[in-house]
Write a protein that holds these residues in place. Structure first.
Motif, short mmCIF file in Angstrom:
data_model
loop_
_atom_site.label_atom_id
_atom_site.label_comp_id
_atom_site.label_asym_id
_atom_site.label_seq_id
_atom_site.Cartn_x
_atom_site.Cartn_y
_atom_site.Cartn_z
N LEU A 116 -5.64 16.68 4.05
CA LEU A 116 -4.89 15.61 3.94
C LEU A 116 -5.50 14.20 3.90
CD1 LEU A 116 -1.91 15.10 3.39
CD2 LEU A 116 -1.69 14.68 6.01
N THR A 117 -6.56 13.98 4.80
CA THR A 117 -7.24 12.71 4.84
C THR A 117 -8.42 12.60 3.35
OG1 THR A 117 -7.25 12.70 7.27
CG2 THR A 117 -9.11 11.35 6.01
N ARG A 118 -8.72 13.57 3.12
CA ARG A 118 -9.45 13.58 1.87
C ARG A 118 -8.80 13.40 0.58
NH1 ARG A 118 -12.76 18.95 3.51
NH2 ARG A 118 -14.95 17.94 3.72
N GLN A 119 -7.52 13.85 0.55
CA GLN A 119 -6.71 13.67 -0.46
C GLN A 119 -5.88 12.24 -0.64
OE1 GLN A 119 -3.42 16.86 -0.75
NE2 GLN A 119 -5.37 18.34 -0.79
N SER A 120 -5.46 11.71 0.53
CA SER A 120 -4.64 10.54 0.53
C SER A 120 -5.02 9.50 1.42
CB SER A 120 -3.12 11.06 1.05
OG SER A 120 -2.65 12.21 0.35
N GLY A 121 -6.21 9.65 2.14
CA GLY A 121 -6.86 8.75 3.10
C GLY A 121 -6.23 8.76 4.33
N ALA A 122 -7.13 7.99 5.26
CA ALA A 122 -6.66 8.29 6.77
C ALA A 122 -5.30 7.65 7.12
CB ALA A 122 -7.66 7.31 7.28
N ALA A 123 -4.84 6.58 6.49
CA ALA A 123 -3.51 6.02 6.87
C ALA A 123 -2.26 6.89 6.41
CB ALA A 123 -3.49 4.72 5.80
N ALA A 124 -2.69 7.85 5.62
CA ALA A 124 -1.62 9.02 5.26
C ALA A 124 -1.49 9.97 6.41
CB ALA A 124 -1.74 9.64 3.99
N LEU A 125 -2.51 10.24 7.46
CA LEU A 125 -2.34 11.21 8.33
C LEU A 125 -1.59 10.70 9.47
CD1 LEU A 125 -3.49 13.74 9.26
CD2 LEU A 125 -5.41 12.44 10.16
N ASN A 126 -0.38 11.37 9.69
CA ASN A 126 0.63 11.30 10.55
C ASN A 126 1.21 12.67 10.79
OD1 ASN A 126 3.24 11.49 9.04
ND2 ASN A 126 2.33 9.72 7.72
N ALA A 127 1.93 12.68 11.84
CA ALA A 127 2.50 14.13 12.33
C ALA A 127 3.53 14.77 11.28
CB ALA A 127 3.20 13.95 13.55
N ARG A 128 4.45 13.82 10.71
CA ARG A 128 5.43 14.27 9.80
C ARG A 128 4.66 14.73 8.58
NH1 ARG A 128 9.68 10.24 9.28
NH2 ARG A 128 10.40 11.53 11.13
N ALA A 129 3.64 13.90 7.85
CA ALA A 129 3.14 14.38 6.78
C ALA A 129 2.09 15.65 6.99
CB ALA A 129 2.12 13.15 6.23
N LEU A 130 1.63 15.82 7.92
CA LEU A 130 0.76 16.81 8.40
C LEU A 130 1.38 18.25 8.54
CD1 LEU A 130 -2.25 18.09 8.81
CD2 LEU A 130 -1.79 17.55 11.23
N ALA A 131 2.56 18.03 9.23
CA ALA A 131 3.69 19.14 9.33
C ALA A 131 4.13 19.60 8.05
CB ALA A 131 4.74 18.87 10.29
N GLN A 132 4.50 18.73 6.99
CA GLN A 132 4.86 19.10 5.57
C GLN A 132 3.54 19.66 5.26
OE1 GLN A 132 6.21 15.66 3.41
NE2 GLN A 132 7.05 16.97 2.01
N TYR A 133 2.47 19.27 5.24
CA TYR A 133 1.38 19.84 4.48
C TYR A 133 1.19 21.33 5.05
CZ TYR A 133 -3.23 20.37 2.71
OH TYR A 133 -4.31 20.72 2.01
N LEU A 134 1.40 21.42 6.28
CA LEU A 134 1.28 22.86 6.91
C LEU A 134 2.59 23.70 6.61
CD1 LEU A 134 -0.60 21.76 10.16
CD2 LEU A 134 -1.35 23.40 8.57
N GLY A 135 3.55 22.99 6.54
CA GLY A 135 4.66 23.90 6.16
C GLY A 135 5.40 24.27 7.70
N CYS A 136 5.38 23.45 8.39
CA CYS A 136 5.86 23.93 9.87
C CYS A 136 6.52 22.62 10.67
CB CYS A 136 4.67 24.10 10.60
SG CYS A 136 3.59 23.14 11.08
N SER A 137 6.96 22.49 11.65
CA SER A 137 7.41 21.47 12.60
C SER A 137 6.37 20.56 12.96
CB SER A 137 8.43 21.91 13.54
OG SER A 137 7.85 22.38 14.39
N THR A 138 6.39 19.52 13.57
CA THR A 138 5.35 18.84 14.34
C THR A 138 5.09 19.55 15.80
OG1 THR A 138 7.06 17.16 15.35
CG2 THR A 138 6.19 16.58 13.32
N GLN A 139 5.85 20.52 16.18
CA GLN A 139 5.72 21.15 17.47
C GLN A 139 4.23 21.69 17.49
OE1 GLN A 139 5.34 24.61 18.10
NE2 GLN A 139 5.08 24.16 20.46
N PRO A 140 3.81 22.42 16.53
CA PRO A 140 2.41 23.13 16.81
C PRO A 140 1.12 22.14 16.83
CG PRO A 140 3.64 24.11 14.94
CD PRO A 140 4.43 23.00 15.38
N ILE A 141 1.43 20.99 16.17
CA ILE A 141 0.36 19.82 16.04
C ILE A 141 0.41 19.39 17.39
CG2 ILE A 141 -0.11 17.63 15.35
CD1 ILE A 141 1.49 18.17 12.73
N PHE A 142 1.54 18.86 18.05
CA PHE A 142 1.62 18.36 19.36
C PHE A 142 0.95 19.23 20.50
CE2 PHE A 142 3.94 15.34 17.06
CZ PHE A 142 3.09 13.84 17.32
N SER A 143 1.52 20.59 20.29
CA SER A 143 1.17 21.66 21.37
C SER A 143 -0.43 21.91 21.31
CB SER A 143 1.95 22.90 21.26
OG SER A 143 1.53 23.58 20.06
#
Length: 187
Positions: free
Chosen positions: A19-46
């Motif tokens: 995600l950082t490679r594609q959109s830059g570091a500013a685009a890296l947030n929990a919501r965008a990453l969860a969407q990229y992974l196709g999951c909720s934010t819970q696995p990220i924070f756990s």
């Protein structure tokens, strides 16, 4: 006992890097990453506890990637080792633009810097061996060359100017030879 996460830590890191490679570091947030992974934010924070912890891992990964670029170029024999480190920096900026920006074009105020002496001492020693300069002169020599190398790499990473490797190599050689002549003329 909580259920085990189906999305593993290494998969989250790989997705965060991509995600950082594609959109830059500013685009890296929990919501965008969860969407990229196709999951909720819970696995990220756990797995990481916080986005800051994950971002530290992305920076570490970017640093390791950059280290591989330097190692490859320094052992390839295409350039002398000191020049190869500069050419690797420029190649990293060209091939991994967003990771380059993350490592070398972010605000670092408030960050604890790595032990610079450990990282730069071999560089100074190589300059001293190749030029006969004192350690203090080698430090200034490196700073002046690296300012040019960083400028070229920044232009490459931001698409400000199209540099090819032959032109970058020529400019670095010209700067090196000019500085070497200037420093040695003082003696």
């Amino acid at each position: 006992m909580p259920p085990s996460s189906k999305i593993k830590r290494e998969n989250i890191l790989a997705a965060a890097v991509e995600l950082t490679r594609q959109s830059g570091a500013a685009a890296l947030n929990a919501r965008a990453l969860a969407q990229y992974l196709g999951c909720s934010t819970q696995p990220i924070f756990s797995n990481y506890g916080s986005m800051e912890a994950l971002k530290v891992e992305v920076i570490r990964y970017a640093g390791e990637t950059y280290g591989r670029f330097v190692a490859e170029d320094m052992t390839s024999g295409k350039y002398p080792p000191y020049k190869a480190s500069g050419m690797a920096y420029i190649r990293f900026a060209a091939e991994e633009r967003e990771l380059f920006k993350l490592l070398f074009m972010r605000d670092r105020s408030g960050e604890q810097s790595p032990d610079e002496q450990v990282q730069t001492e071999p560089v100074y020693a190589a300059i001293q061996a190749g030029t006969g300069l004192s350690r203090e002169e080698a430090m200034l020599f490196h700073l002046e060359i690296w300012t040019c190398v960083h400028g070229i790499a920044t232009m490459v990473a931001t698409a400000y100017w199209r540099w090819d490797y032959d032109m970058a190599s020529r400019v670095i050689s010209d700067i090196y030879q000019g500085l070497r002549a200037r420093f040695l003329a003082k003696e």
